[in-house]
Design an enzyme around this catalytic site. Structure first.
Site, PDB file in Angstrom:
ATOM      1  N   LYS A  25       0.840  -1.204   0.000  1.00  0.00           N
ATOM      2  CA  LYS A  25       0.000   0.000   0.000  1.00  0.00           C
ATOM      3  C   LYS A  25       0.876   1.255   0.000  1.00  0.00           C
ATOM      4  CE  LYS A  25      -2.291  -1.187   3.860  1.00  0.00           C
ATOM      5  NZ  LYS A  25      -3.241  -1.366   4.920  1.00  0.00           N
ATOM      6  N   SER A  46       4.499  -7.491   3.646  1.00  0.00           N
ATOM      7  CA  SER A  46       3.569  -6.812   4.564  1.00  0.00           C
ATOM      8  C   SER A  46       2.983  -7.923   5.421  1.00  0.00           C
ATOM      9  CB  SER A  46       2.477  -6.046   3.809  1.00  0.00           C
ATOM     10  OG  SER A  46       1.478  -6.932   3.362  1.00  0.00           O
ATOM     11  N   SER A 153      10.175  10.859   8.547  1.00  0.00           N
ATOM     12  CA  SER A 153       9.048  11.806   8.449  1.00  0.00           C
ATOM     13  C   SER A 153       9.543  13.173   8.908  1.00  0.00           C
ATOM     14  CB  SER A 153       7.923  11.345   9.370  1.00  0.00           C
ATOM     15  OG  SER A 153       6.985  12.388   9.569  1.00  0.00           O
ATOM     16  N   TYR A 166       5.604   8.378  17.733  1.00  0.00           N
ATOM     17  CA  TYR A 166       5.901   8.276  16.292  1.00  0.00           C
ATOM     18  C   TYR A 166       7.092   9.172  15.937  1.00  0.00           C
ATOM     19  CZ  TYR A 166       5.046   8.768  11.226  1.00  0.00           C
ATOM     20  OH  TYR A 166       5.169   8.795   9.853  1.00  0.00           O
ATOM     21  N   THR A 201      -2.122   8.678   1.729  1.00  0.00           N
ATOM     22  CA  THR A 201      -2.151   7.227   1.967  1.00  0.00           C
ATOM     23  C   THR A 201      -3.132   6.965   3.117  1.00  0.00           C
ATOM     24  OG1 THR A 201      -0.491   7.183   3.722  1.00  0.00           O
ATOM     25  CG2 THR A 201       0.354   7.095   1.471  1.00  0.00           C
TER      26      THR A 201
HETATM   27  N1  LIG Z   1       1.466   9.013   4.679  1.00  0.00           N
HETATM   28  C1  LIG Z   1       2.128  10.009   5.257  1.00  0.00           C
HETATM   29  O1  LIG Z   1       1.586  11.139   5.379  1.00  0.00           O
HETATM   30  C2  LIG Z   1       3.538   9.802   5.750  1.00  0.00           C
HETATM   31  C3  LIG Z   1       4.284  10.931   6.095  1.00  0.00           C
HETATM   32  C4  LIG Z   1       5.594  10.782   6.555  1.00  0.00           C
HETATM   33  C5  LIG Z   1       6.137   9.517   6.657  1.00  0.00           C
HETATM   34  N2  LIG Z   1       5.409   8.421   6.317  1.00  0.00           N
HETATM   35  C6  LIG Z   1       6.050   7.107   6.472  1.00  0.00           C
HETATM   36  O2  LIG Z   1       6.009   6.399   5.252  1.00  0.00           O
HETATM   37  C7  LIG Z   1       5.982   4.996   5.508  1.00  0.00           C
HETATM   38  C8  LIG Z   1       4.842   4.371   4.727  1.00  0.00           C
HETATM   39  O3  LIG Z   1       3.622   4.937   5.179  1.00  0.00           O
HETATM   40  P1  LIG Z   1       2.288   4.981   4.297  1.00  0.00           P
HETATM   41  O4  LIG Z   1       1.692   6.306   4.506  1.00  0.00           O
HETATM   42  O5  LIG Z   1       2.554   4.487   2.936  1.00  0.00           O
HETATM   43  O6  LIG Z   1       1.416   3.927   5.127  1.00  0.00           O
HETATM   44  P2  LIG Z   1       0.324   2.847   4.646  1.00  0.00           P
HETATM   45  O7  LIG Z   1      -0.392   3.333   3.429  1.00  0.00           O
HETATM   46  O8  LIG Z   1      -0.441   2.527   5.883  1.00  0.00           O
HETATM   47  O9  LIG Z   1       1.213   1.597   4.219  1.00  0.00           O
HETATM   48  C9  LIG Z   1       2.067   0.998   5.163  1.00  0.00           C
HETATM   49  C10 LIG Z   1       2.630  -0.282   4.570  1.00  0.00           C
HETATM   50  O10 LIG Z   1       3.447  -0.898   5.585  1.00  0.00           O
HETATM   51  C11 LIG Z   1       2.887  -2.181   5.916  1.00  0.00           C
HETATM   52  N3  LIG Z   1       3.074  -2.437   7.332  1.00  0.00           N
HETATM   53  C12 LIG Z   1       2.566  -1.756   8.380  1.00  0.00           C
HETATM   54  N4  LIG Z   1       2.961  -2.336   9.532  1.00  0.00           N
HETATM   55  C13 LIG Z   1       3.725  -3.395   9.190  1.00  0.00           C
HETATM   56  C14 LIG Z   1       4.391  -4.388   9.922  1.00  0.00           C
HETATM   57  N5  LIG Z   1       4.374  -4.427  11.260  1.00  0.00           N
HETATM   58  N6  LIG Z   1       5.071  -5.336   9.252  1.00  0.00           N
HETATM   59  C15 LIG Z   1       5.107  -5.326   7.890  1.00  0.00           C
HETATM   60  N7  LIG Z   1       4.489  -4.424   7.142  1.00  0.00           N
HETATM   61  C16 LIG Z   1       3.794  -3.461   7.786  1.00  0.00           C
HETATM   62  C17 LIG Z   1       1.415  -2.086   5.502  1.00  0.00           C
HETATM   63  O11 LIG Z   1       0.836  -3.359   5.267  1.00  0.00           O
HETATM   64  P3  LIG Z   1       0.047  -4.185   6.427  1.00  0.00           P
HETATM   65  O12 LIG Z   1      -0.613  -3.163   7.307  1.00  0.00           O
HETATM   66  O13 LIG Z   1      -0.914  -5.042   5.682  1.00  0.00           O
HETATM   67  O14 LIG Z   1       1.101  -4.962   7.144  1.00  0.00           O
HETATM   68  C18 LIG Z   1       1.554  -1.286   4.204  1.00  0.00           C
HETATM   69  O15 LIG Z   1       2.015  -2.100   3.153  1.00  0.00           O
HETATM   70  C19 LIG Z   1       5.848   4.847   7.025  1.00  0.00           C
HETATM   71  O16 LIG Z   1       7.099   4.573   7.589  1.00  0.00           O
HETATM   72  C20 LIG Z   1       5.346   6.206   7.470  1.00  0.00           C
HETATM   73  O17 LIG Z   1       5.689   6.514   8.796  1.00  0.00           O
HETATM   74  C21 LIG Z   1       4.115   8.527   5.867  1.00  0.00           C
END
Ligand SMILES: NC(=O)c1ccc[n+]([C@@H]2O[C@H](COP(=O)([O-])OP(=O)(O)OC[C@H]3O[C@@H](n4cnc5c(N)ncnc54)[C@H](OP(=O)(O)O)[C@@H]3O)[C@@H](O)[C@H]2O)c1
Length: 261
Positions: A25, A46, A153, A166, A201
């Site tokens: 995702k 994942s 982040s 976080y 996301t």
């Molecule tokens: N979106 C934002 O605004 C934002 C901003 C700054 C930084 N980030 C960082 O970017 C990264 C990705 O975030 P995203 O926004 O793309 O989140 P997301 O859409 O929720 O996707 C997270 C991905 O990580 C997997 N995941 C979560 N927990 C896991 C675990 N314990 N083991 C294995 N896989 C796991 C999820 O799959 P499953 O849940 O099915 O395991 C999914 O594939 C994160 O590190 C987040 O902190 C995001």
């Protein structure tokens, strides 16, 4: 090194191998596609087998070389078996590791529990450190110089309410980037980090986020919008290419200018 390489070779990932955590995702999904479209063979993971398999099938239909396996990155034994799978898939070596999998927690510090603390630390930070450790021998075996990219982040730089745990994990990932870059430069392994602001996301659409906070935050973003996952993925691809061969230890904000206001 880029000496003697053509422009095409400097801006390519043809034939390289990559592990991207959390590729089913969001940002991880975009990173898998970006690296694979530049010619990399990618493995991703994942916790959800059905979602992973659906992704794998879509990638296969697009002609992308992506393998998948289930792994909860917060569990040490899962991390060990993920790296064993990667080692077997890629013939004992790895060129790129992207520590992307992570979870957010929007909760006031005073209300956060010790379980919250343990879960977020294990998922975001401990996994990043341990997977980097486990990948080190495989990255050393990469004939072209390994590249590690952490996804932290802007919360690791600035104070945001209801995000203490976080933000602690993300600030530590920024520092881990500098520490590993220093230790591993002599091994030919570069370590960099991307610190996104808001990205479209599941994390940013979390219903537990205070809408007032979102409004205030958006008013402070010069570009006035959040990012698409692909706008983060393109920087990951660049950092892993020979074109970025003199870049290491850097934390790059992709935030529409939020951290300059
Ligand atoms: N979106 C934002 O605004 C934002 C901003 C700054 C930084 N980030 C960082 O970017 C990264 C990705 O975030 P995203 O926004 O793309 O989140 P997301 O859409 O929720 O996707 C997270 C991905 O990580 C997997 N995941 C979560 N927990 C896991 C675990 N314990 N083991 C294995 N896989 C796991 C999820 O799959 P499953 O849940 O099915 O395991 C999914 O594939 C994160 O590190 C987040 O902190 C995001």
């Amino acid at each position: 090194m880029v000496a003697g390489k053509t422009r095409e070779e400097r801006w390519s990932l043809a034939g390289v191998t990559a592990l991207v955590t959390g590729g089913s995702k969001g940002i991880g999904h975009a990173i898998v596609e970006e690296l694979a479209e530049f010619g990399a063979r990618v493995h991703t993971c994942s916790r959800n087998a059905a979602e992973l398999e659906a992704c794998r099938q879509r990638w296969e239909e697009k002609g992308l070389q992506v393998t998948v396996s289930v792994c909860d990155v917060s569990v040490p034994a899962d991390r060990e078996s993920l790296m064993a799978t990667v080692k077997a898939n890629f013939g004992g070596k790895l060129d790129i590791l992207v520590n992307n999998a992570g979870q957010s927690l929007f909760k006031l510090a005073a209300e956060s529990t010790s379980d919250d603390y343990t879960r977020i630390m294990a998922t975001n930070l401990e996994s990043c450190f341990h997977l980097s450790q486990l990948a080190h021998p495989l990255l050393l075996a990469s004939g072209i110089g390994g590249s590690v990219v952490h996804i932290s982040s802007i919360a690791g730089f600035i104070g945001l309410p209801a995000l203490a745990i976080y933000s602690m994990t993300k600030g530590a990932m920024n520092q881990l980037t500098r520490s590993l870059a220093t230790e591993w430069a002599h091994d030919g392994i570069r370590v960099n980090c991307i610190a996104p602001g808001g990205v479209k996301t599941d994390i940013s659409s979390d219903k537990t986020i205070d809408p007032e906070l979102v409004k205030k935050e958006m008013a402070r973003v010069p570009m006035g919008r959040i990012a698409e996952p692909e706008e983060v993925a393109s920087m990951v691809a660049f950092l892993c290419m020979p074109a970025a061969s003199y870049m290491t230890g850097q934390v790059i904000c992709i935030d529409g200018g939020r951290t300059i206001t």
